[in-house]
Motif scaffolding. Structure first.
Motif, PDB file in Angstrom:
ATOM      1  N   TYR A 130       0.832  -1.208   0.000  1.00  0.00           N
ATOM      2  CA  TYR A 130       0.000   0.000   0.000  1.00  0.00           C
ATOM      3  C   TYR A 130       0.870   1.263   0.000  1.00  0.00           C
ATOM      4  O   TYR A 130       0.539   2.250  -0.655  1.00  0.00           O
ATOM      5  CB  TYR A 130      -0.951  -0.009   1.206  1.00  0.00           C
ATOM      6  CG  TYR A 130      -1.988   1.093   1.148  1.00  0.00           C
ATOM      7  CD1 TYR A 130      -2.949   1.108   0.153  1.00  0.00           C
ATOM      8  CD2 TYR A 130      -1.998   2.121   2.082  1.00  0.00           C
ATOM      9  CE1 TYR A 130      -3.902   2.113   0.090  1.00  0.00           C
ATOM     10  CE2 TYR A 130      -2.944   3.130   2.027  1.00  0.00           C
ATOM     11  CZ  TYR A 130      -3.891   3.119   1.031  1.00  0.00           C
ATOM     12  OH  TYR A 130      -4.837   4.117   0.967  1.00  0.00           O
ATOM     13  N   GLN A 131       1.980   1.182   0.694  1.00  0.00           N
ATOM     14  CA  GLN A 131       2.888   2.328   0.714  1.00  0.00           C
ATOM     15  C   GLN A 131       3.402   2.629  -0.699  1.00  0.00           C
ATOM     16  O   GLN A 131       3.402   3.780  -1.134  1.00  0.00           O
ATOM     17  CB  GLN A 131       4.061   2.053   1.652  1.00  0.00           C
ATOM     18  CG  GLN A 131       4.989   3.228   1.834  1.00  0.00           C
ATOM     19  CD  GLN A 131       6.102   2.903   2.802  1.00  0.00           C
ATOM     20  OE1 GLN A 131       6.624   1.784   2.812  1.00  0.00           O
ATOM     21  NE2 GLN A 131       6.471   3.865   3.618  1.00  0.00           N
ATOM     22  N   ARG A 132       3.812   1.595  -1.424  1.00  0.00           N
ATOM     23  CA  ARG A 132       4.261   1.785  -2.811  1.00  0.00           C
ATOM     24  C   ARG A 132       3.121   2.321  -3.675  1.00  0.00           C
ATOM     25  O   ARG A 132       3.323   3.207  -4.502  1.00  0.00           O
ATOM     26  CB  ARG A 132       4.775   0.465  -3.388  1.00  0.00           C
ATOM     27  CG  ARG A 132       6.144   0.118  -2.914  1.00  0.00           C
ATOM     28  CD  ARG A 132       6.697  -1.099  -3.654  1.00  0.00           C
ATOM     29  NE  ARG A 132       7.640  -1.770  -2.811  1.00  0.00           N
ATOM     30  CZ  ARG A 132       7.449  -2.938  -2.211  1.00  0.00           C
ATOM     31  NH1 ARG A 132       6.339  -3.603  -2.395  1.00  0.00           N
ATOM     32  NH2 ARG A 132       8.379  -3.468  -1.449  1.00  0.00           N
ATOM     33  N   LEU A 133       1.954   1.762  -3.472  1.00  0.00           N
ATOM     34  CA  LEU A 133       0.787   2.163  -4.261  1.00  0.00           C
ATOM     35  C   LEU A 133       0.437   3.629  -4.032  1.00  0.00           C
ATOM     36  O   LEU A 133       0.079   4.343  -4.972  1.00  0.00           O
ATOM     37  CB  LEU A 133      -0.405   1.269  -3.884  1.00  0.00           C
ATOM     38  CG  LEU A 133      -1.676   1.420  -4.698  1.00  0.00           C
ATOM     39  CD1 LEU A 133      -1.452   0.993  -6.137  1.00  0.00           C
ATOM     40  CD2 LEU A 133      -2.778   0.574  -4.075  1.00  0.00           C
ATOM     41  N   THR A 134       0.563   4.096  -2.806  1.00  0.00           N
ATOM     42  CA  THR A 134       0.213   5.489  -2.514  1.00  0.00           C
ATOM     43  C   THR A 134       1.321   6.465  -2.879  1.00  0.00           C
ATOM     44  O   THR A 134       1.042   7.613  -3.215  1.00  0.00           O
ATOM     45  CB  THR A 134      -0.152   5.661  -1.026  1.00  0.00           C
ATOM     46  OG1 THR A 134       0.937   5.252  -0.215  1.00  0.00           O
ATOM     47  CG2 THR A 134      -1.407   4.893  -0.667  1.00  0.00           C
ATOM     48  N   GLU A 135       2.574   6.034  -2.814  1.00  0.00           N
ATOM     49  CA  GLU A 135       3.694   6.931  -3.114  1.00  0.00           C
ATOM     50  C   GLU A 135       3.973   7.061  -4.604  1.00  0.00           C
ATOM     51  O   GLU A 135       4.460   8.101  -5.050  1.00  0.00           O
ATOM     52  CB  GLU A 135       4.968   6.434  -2.428  1.00  0.00           C
ATOM     53  CG  GLU A 135       4.963   6.629  -0.942  1.00  0.00           C
ATOM     54  CD  GLU A 135       6.232   6.086  -0.289  1.00  0.00           C
ATOM     55  OE1 GLU A 135       7.066   5.463  -0.998  1.00  0.00           O
ATOM     56  OE2 GLU A 135       6.380   6.280   0.918  1.00  0.00           O
ATOM     57  N   LEU A 136       3.664   6.039  -5.370  1.00  0.00           N
ATOM     58  CA  LEU A 136       4.001   6.035  -6.790  1.00  0.00           C
ATOM     59  C   LEU A 136       3.420   7.230  -7.553  1.00  0.00           C
ATOM     60  O   LEU A 136       4.158   7.900  -8.291  1.00  0.00           O
ATOM     61  CB  LEU A 136       3.580   4.710  -7.434  1.00  0.00           C
ATOM     62  CG  LEU A 136       4.040   4.506  -8.864  1.00  0.00           C
ATOM     63  CD1 LEU A 136       5.559   4.526  -8.954  1.00  0.00           C
ATOM     64  CD2 LEU A 136       3.500   3.197  -9.402  1.00  0.00           C
ATOM     65  N   PRO A 137       2.141   7.554  -7.411  1.00  0.00           N
ATOM     66  CA  PRO A 137       1.622   8.718  -8.143  1.00  0.00           C
ATOM     67  C   PRO A 137       2.339  10.027  -7.780  1.00  0.00           C
ATOM     68  O   PRO A 137       2.551  10.872  -8.656  1.00  0.00           O
ATOM     69  CB  PRO A 137       0.148   8.775  -7.746  1.00  0.00           C
ATOM     70  CG  PRO A 137      -0.190   7.374  -7.364  1.00  0.00           C
ATOM     71  CD  PRO A 137       1.065   6.840  -6.730  1.00  0.00           C
ATOM     72  N   ASP A 138       2.731  10.165  -6.533  1.00  0.00           N
ATOM     73  CA  ASP A 138       3.442  11.383  -6.127  1.00  0.00           C
ATOM     74  C   ASP A 138       4.806  11.467  -6.813  1.00  0.00           C
ATOM     75  O   ASP A 138       5.203  12.536  -7.291  1.00  0.00           O
ATOM     76  CB  ASP A 138       3.611  11.422  -4.606  1.00  0.00           C
ATOM     77  CG  ASP A 138       2.279  11.484  -3.878  1.00  0.00           C
ATOM     78  OD1 ASP A 138       1.291  11.952  -4.480  1.00  0.00           O
ATOM     79  OD2 ASP A 138       2.218  11.050  -2.708  1.00  0.00           O
ATOM     80  N   ARG A 139       5.484  10.357  -6.871  1.00  0.00           N
ATOM     81  CA  ARG A 139       6.804  10.345  -7.535  1.00  0.00           C
ATOM     82  C   ARG A 139       6.662  10.573  -9.038  1.00  0.00           C
ATOM     83  O   ARG A 139       7.456  11.288  -9.639  1.00  0.00           O
ATOM     84  CB  ARG A 139       7.516   9.024  -7.262  1.00  0.00           C
ATOM     85  CG  ARG A 139       7.946   8.904  -5.825  1.00  0.00           C
ATOM     86  CD  ARG A 139       8.712   7.661  -5.581  1.00  0.00           C
ATOM     87  NE  ARG A 139       9.043   7.547  -4.173  1.00  0.00           N
ATOM     88  CZ  ARG A 139       9.648   6.524  -3.646  1.00  0.00           C
ATOM     89  NH1 ARG A 139      10.008   5.512  -4.402  1.00  0.00           N
ATOM     90  NH2 ARG A 139       9.919   6.492  -2.358  1.00  0.00           N
ATOM     91  N   ILE A 140       5.654   9.958  -9.621  1.00  0.00           N
ATOM     92  CA  ILE A 140       5.440  10.153 -11.058  1.00  0.00           C
ATOM     93  C   ILE A 140       5.009  11.593 -11.324  1.00  0.00           C
ATOM     94  O   ILE A 140       5.404  12.172 -12.335  1.00  0.00           O
ATOM     95  CB  ILE A 140       4.407   9.139 -11.599  1.00  0.00           C
ATOM     96  CG1 ILE A 140       4.998   7.724 -11.531  1.00  0.00           C
ATOM     97  CG2 ILE A 140       4.011   9.481 -13.028  1.00  0.00           C
ATOM     98  CD1 ILE A 140       4.042   6.628 -11.928  1.00  0.00           C
ATOM     99  N   ALA A 141       4.244  12.192 -10.425  1.00  0.00           N
ATOM    100  CA  ALA A 141       3.838  13.595 -10.589  1.00  0.00           C
ATOM    101  C   ALA A 141       5.062  14.506 -10.580  1.00  0.00           C
ATOM    102  O   ALA A 141       5.147  15.456 -11.376  1.00  0.00           O
ATOM    103  CB  ALA A 141       2.854  13.998  -9.494  1.00  0.00           C
ATOM    104  N   GLU A 142       6.009  14.226  -9.697  1.00  0.00           N
ATOM    105  CA  GLU A 142       7.256  15.007  -9.665  1.00  0.00           C
ATOM    106  C   GLU A 142       8.007  14.854 -10.983  1.00  0.00           C
ATOM    107  O   GLU A 142       8.514  15.830 -11.539  1.00  0.00           O
ATOM    108  CB  GLU A 142       8.137  14.550  -8.503  1.00  0.00           C
ATOM    109  CG  GLU A 142       7.608  14.915  -7.141  1.00  0.00           C
ATOM    110  CD  GLU A 142       8.404  14.277  -6.008  1.00  0.00           C
ATOM    111  OE1 GLU A 142       9.435  13.611  -6.286  1.00  0.00           O
ATOM    112  OE2 GLU A 142       7.996  14.431  -4.843  1.00  0.00           O
TER     113      GLU A 142
END
Length: 181
Positions: A130-142
């Motif tokens: 879940y941590q990867r799932l929630t962090e991935l969009p933020d990293r891709i947004a950056e």
């Protein structure tokens, strides 16, 4: 009175002829400006520097587009695939308390009870997913924002090269002459 009408008619005729001459001069000035612009564009488009700048701008735009598409997919995945995690009351309880993260704070008794709850709902494995799932969009947004900045910079270099080519060709002077007419 008849003389003043004839004088007015003659004046009007003279002004109309002057307007016609100015219109012809203006049209010739515009044609010269457009021809100079076309020559400058042709020279610019044949240059290696412009080809490199154009290629870089196109590549940056394509990479920005791909990053944006990946962001949309990651956001949709976070929403869709994250739903079971958010609906699991035990997992949600521990996630909200930031269990297994450096921010987690609890007394020893509560830690022990939260550990028991974590074993019941297999929190440790789910936490990482879940941590990867929630962090991935933020990293891709950056990454998408970074790519957008690169695309803007590449586009600006392209526009600057075009402006420089027009300035070197003297198109600004021809435009000013046409506007003056």
């Amino acid at each position: 009175e008849r003389l003043s009408l004839e004088a007015a008619a003659a004046d009007l005729q003279n002004r109309e002829e002057a307007r016609g001459r100015l219109a012809a001069e203006h049209d010739a000035a515009i044609a010269a400006f457009e021809a100079r612009v076309a020559q400058a564009e042709t020279r610019l488009k044949q240059s290696n520097e412009y080809a490199v700048l154009t290629g870089a701008a196109e590549e940056a735009r394509a990479m920005t587009e791909r990053a944006t598409e990946k962001l949309e997919i990651a956001q949709a995945d976070r929403e869709e695939k994250g739903k079971p995690y958010r609906e699991d009351k035990l997992f949600s309880y521990l996630w909200t308390r930031k269990f297994r993260s450096p921010e987690y704070k609890a007394s020893p008794l509560i830690r022990m009870l939260d550990g028991w709850v974590a074993r019941l709902c297999r929190y440790d494995q789910a936490f990482l997913n879940y941590q990867r799932l929630t962090e991935l969009p933020d990293r891709i947004a950056e990454h998408a924002a970074y790519m957008a900045r690169l695309a803007e910079q590449a586009e600006a270099r392209l526009v600057e090269a075009e402006a420089n080519a027009m300035a070197e060709a003297g198109t600004d002077q021809l435009r000013a002459e046409a506007e003056e007419i």
